[in-house]
Design an enzyme around this catalytic site. Sequence first.
Site, PDB file in Angstrom:
ATOM      1  N   PRO A   2      -7.101   0.685   0.843  1.00 59.43           N
ATOM      2  CG  PRO A   2      -8.321   2.246  -0.208  1.00 59.43           C
ATOM      3  CD  PRO A   2      -8.468   0.811   0.064  1.00 59.43           C
ATOM      4  CD  GLU A   3      -2.827  -0.725   5.063  1.00 64.09           C
ATOM      5  OE1 GLU A   3      -1.959  -0.085   5.979  1.00 64.09           O
ATOM      6  OE2 GLU A   3      -2.678  -1.520   4.390  1.00 64.09           O
TER       7      GLU A   3
END
Length: 289
Positions: A2-3
Site C-alpha cells: 500500500p502506498e
Amino acid sequence: MPELPEVETVRRQLAPHLEGATIEDVEILDSRWTRPWAPAEVEDGLRGTVVERVGRAGKYMVWELSDDRHLLIHLRMTGALLLDPAVEPPHTRVRFALSGDRRLVYVDPRRFGTGHLLLGSPARDAYLAARLGAEPLTPAFTTDYLRRRARGRSAPIKAFLLDQRHIAGVGNIYADEALHRAGVHPLRAAGQLTARQWERVRLGVEEALRTGIDAKGATIDDFRHLDGARGSFQDLFLVHRRAGEPCLTCGQPIRKIVVGGRGTYVCERCQPRPRPRRAQALASSRSRP
Ligand SMILES: [Zn+2]
C-alpha cells in the site's frame, strides 16, 4: 505494498466509523507489530482511549487518541484493516473492540506491518520527522523543494522518489506512473534533472497520486478496503506491470528494467534513456578543438 493513495483510501473509509469511538479492548496477538515495545504495554496504553481523529502521514495512518496519545499504523507489504468481518480472517494480528459493538481487526500474512504508540505530540512529530520528507498534495511539496533535496545526488530519480525521507508516501507503483507522466527516464540521475524536468516530475507525482486516490487505490497483491473490496487503479496503469504491452501515448512496447533492485516499467520513447556517462565524456572530448 500500500502506498499513499491506498492508505488514504482506508483512512477515509475508517474515519467516520472510528472518530468518536472508544477503544474498549485490544488484543495484540503478534509481538512483531509493536516491536521494540511490548504488546501488553501498548494494549494498556490504548485501552479506554477515545479516537479523536484518523489522519495520515505518508504511508502511516495516524490515530490521534485522547490523552495526547498517537497510534501510528504502517501496513508495509500485506497489512489490512477490516471492520466487522463476518468471521475472523486468517492472519489476524490485532483485535480491537470498539464502543457501539464494532470490531476492527488488523490482518497481515507477511507480518511486516507495525503499530507504534507514541505518548505526546512532540514524540509523534519527532518519529515522523525522522522518517518522512515533504508530503505530496500539500503546499510543502514544491518543485524547489525537490531540486534542493536532489542537488548533487547521483542516485537514479526512481530511487530518489522511493526514498521516504525525500517524499512521503510514494512507492514502486506511483513512482513508475509519475515518471511516465513526466517523460523522465527512471535511470536519470536525480541531481541532473533540469528545472523543467523537476516541474514535470512534481506534476506527475501529484497527478498519479490523485488518480490513484480517485480510483480508491490499486489492488495487485493483498491491498483491500475496510470491507474487503478492491481498488481499481491497476486498471488505469500507464506503464506499471505492462511489460510488452503498447505505450498508451506512443504505441511502443513498455519495457521492464531494474532500478535500485525494484522492477521498473518505462516507455523508452516517451522517457528517453540518459546517455551513459562514458559516452558523454567521449562526446565532449571529441568536440574539443
Ligand atoms: Zn510511449
